[in-house]
Design a protein around this motif. Structure first.
Motif, short mmCIF file in Angstrom:
data_model
loop_
_atom_site.label_atom_id
_atom_site.label_comp_id
_atom_site.label_asym_id
_atom_site.label_seq_id
_atom_site.Cartn_x
_atom_site.Cartn_y
_atom_site.Cartn_z
N THR A 1 1.23 4.05 -3.21
CA THR A 1 1.01 5.47 -2.98
C THR A 1 2.21 6.28 -3.44
O THR A 1 2.07 7.31 -4.13
CB THR A 1 0.74 5.75 -1.49
OG1 THR A 1 -0.44 5.04 -1.08
CG2 THR A 1 0.55 7.24 -1.24
N GLU B 1 0.82 -1.20 0.00
CA GLU B 1 0.00 0.00 0.00
C GLU B 1 0.86 1.25 0.00
O GLU B 1 0.58 2.22 -0.71
CB GLU B 1 -0.94 -0.01 1.21
CG GLU B 1 -2.02 -1.09 1.13
CD GLU B 1 -2.84 -1.18 2.40
OE1 GLU B 1 -2.44 -0.55 3.42
OE2 GLU B 1 -3.87 -1.89 2.41
N ARG B 2 1.93 1.23 0.78
CA ARG B 2 2.84 2.37 0.82
C ARG B 2 3.54 2.55 -0.52
O ARG B 2 3.70 3.67 -1.02
CB ARG B 2 3.85 2.19 1.95
CG ARG B 2 4.79 3.39 2.12
CD ARG B 2 5.59 3.29 3.40
NE ARG B 2 6.43 2.11 3.46
CZ ARG B 2 6.21 1.06 4.25
NH1 ARG B 2 5.17 1.06 5.07
NH2 ARG B 2 7.03 0.02 4.25
N LYS C 1 2.83 6.68 -7.38
CA LYS C 1 2.03 7.67 -8.09
C LYS C 1 2.71 9.04 -8.11
O LYS C 1 2.40 9.88 -8.95
CB LYS C 1 0.65 7.79 -7.45
CG LYS C 1 -0.19 6.52 -7.56
CD LYS C 1 -1.50 6.67 -6.81
CE LYS C 1 -2.32 5.38 -6.88
NZ LYS C 1 -3.58 5.47 -6.11
#
Length: 261
Positions: free
Chosen positions: A181, A177-178, A184
């Motif tokens: 993020t 998840e990190r 992007k």
């Protein structure tokens, strides 16, 4: 599978292997139960393409994620295909990537494969070639390089693989998840290799050809006295699915070529 009987993946890869006569090289398939089109493409590849070559080389990220050689019963169909391929007398050589960094000697042993150190110099058709996953050369991405130093540390790998599968899954989910993020916010240039660094690695290794994956930017970069070939990634599912898959093979002259299918 008892992982304690195997060295951590960072210490398990071979640094020398017998020469390759006519390999087919793939990477960045990112196989996952959530990517059925890619899995079916891999099945077709193993039945129709791979048997044409005496050696199959996988340079990292065969799987979209890998929590340890004891943690993925869902990968059994893939394992079975590779094991059957090796049982025909063909060689299978596999290198961990960044997504399957703890893919190790247990997995290699289970399919009859040779686990490769990253990077490694291999003789192909009489030509010395530097093979790598490629992420070690993406030095503009300082945050990723910091993470890479951690995940490639043998002590970290031992610690991680000693955890339960559920604990490993929690760590991997948070890291994924990190990573998504942060990705992007990065440019393609930041996530690409630094050409001068790759050229220096080729010079130190005494080769004029480097083959790697990781960047998902398949291309042949030809310079004076040095070539860098990027293996096609496989994108067949989801919003990024563009019907793309491919490999690198060699002509009789020893020259590399990209094949898309």
């Amino acid at each position: 599978m008892d992982l304690s009987q195997f060295p951590p993946p960072a210490l398990a890869g071979l640094t020398e292997v017998e020469p390759l006569t006519n390999p087919v090289i793939i990477s960045d398939l990112h196989l996952s139960p959530t990517k059925p089109k890619t899995i079916m493409a891999f099945v077709r590849f193993m039945k129709q393409v791979a048997p044409r070559y005496p050696e199959l080389v996988i340079l990292g990220d065969l799987f979209d994620f890998w929590l340890g050689d004891d943690a993925h019963p869902e990968a059994q169909p893939v394992t079975a295909l590779l094991k059957l391929h090796a049982a025909t007398g063909r060689r299978v050589l596999i290198m961990p990537g960044n997504r399957d960094v703890v893919l190790g000697a247990g997995f290699a042993q289970s399919i009859g494969a040779e686990l490769l150190h990253d990077p490694i110099v291999v003789e192909i058709k009489g030509r010395r070639v530097l093979l790598a996953h490629g992420d070690q050369w993406c030095l503009r991405d300082e945050g990723y390089q910091k993470l890479r130093r951690i995940t490639h540390d043998p002590d970290w790998q031992r610690m991680m693989l000693a955890k339960s599968v559920a604990e490993r899954l929690a760590v991997a989910k948070e890291a994924r998840e990190r990573s998504e993020t942060e990705k992007k916010e990065k440019t393609m240039l930041e996530m690409d290799v630094v050409e001068g660094v790759v050229a220096e690695a080729a010079k130190e290794a005494g080769v004029d050809l480097v083959i790697h994956g990781h960047t998902h930017r398949p291309a042949a970069h030809i310079f004076d006295g040095y070539e860098r070939w990027v293996i096609p990634d496989w994108k067949l599912d989801g919003v990024e699915g563009a019907g793309r898959s491919g490999c690198i093979t060699f002509l009789d002259s020893g020259r590399a070529q990209i094949q898309m299918f």
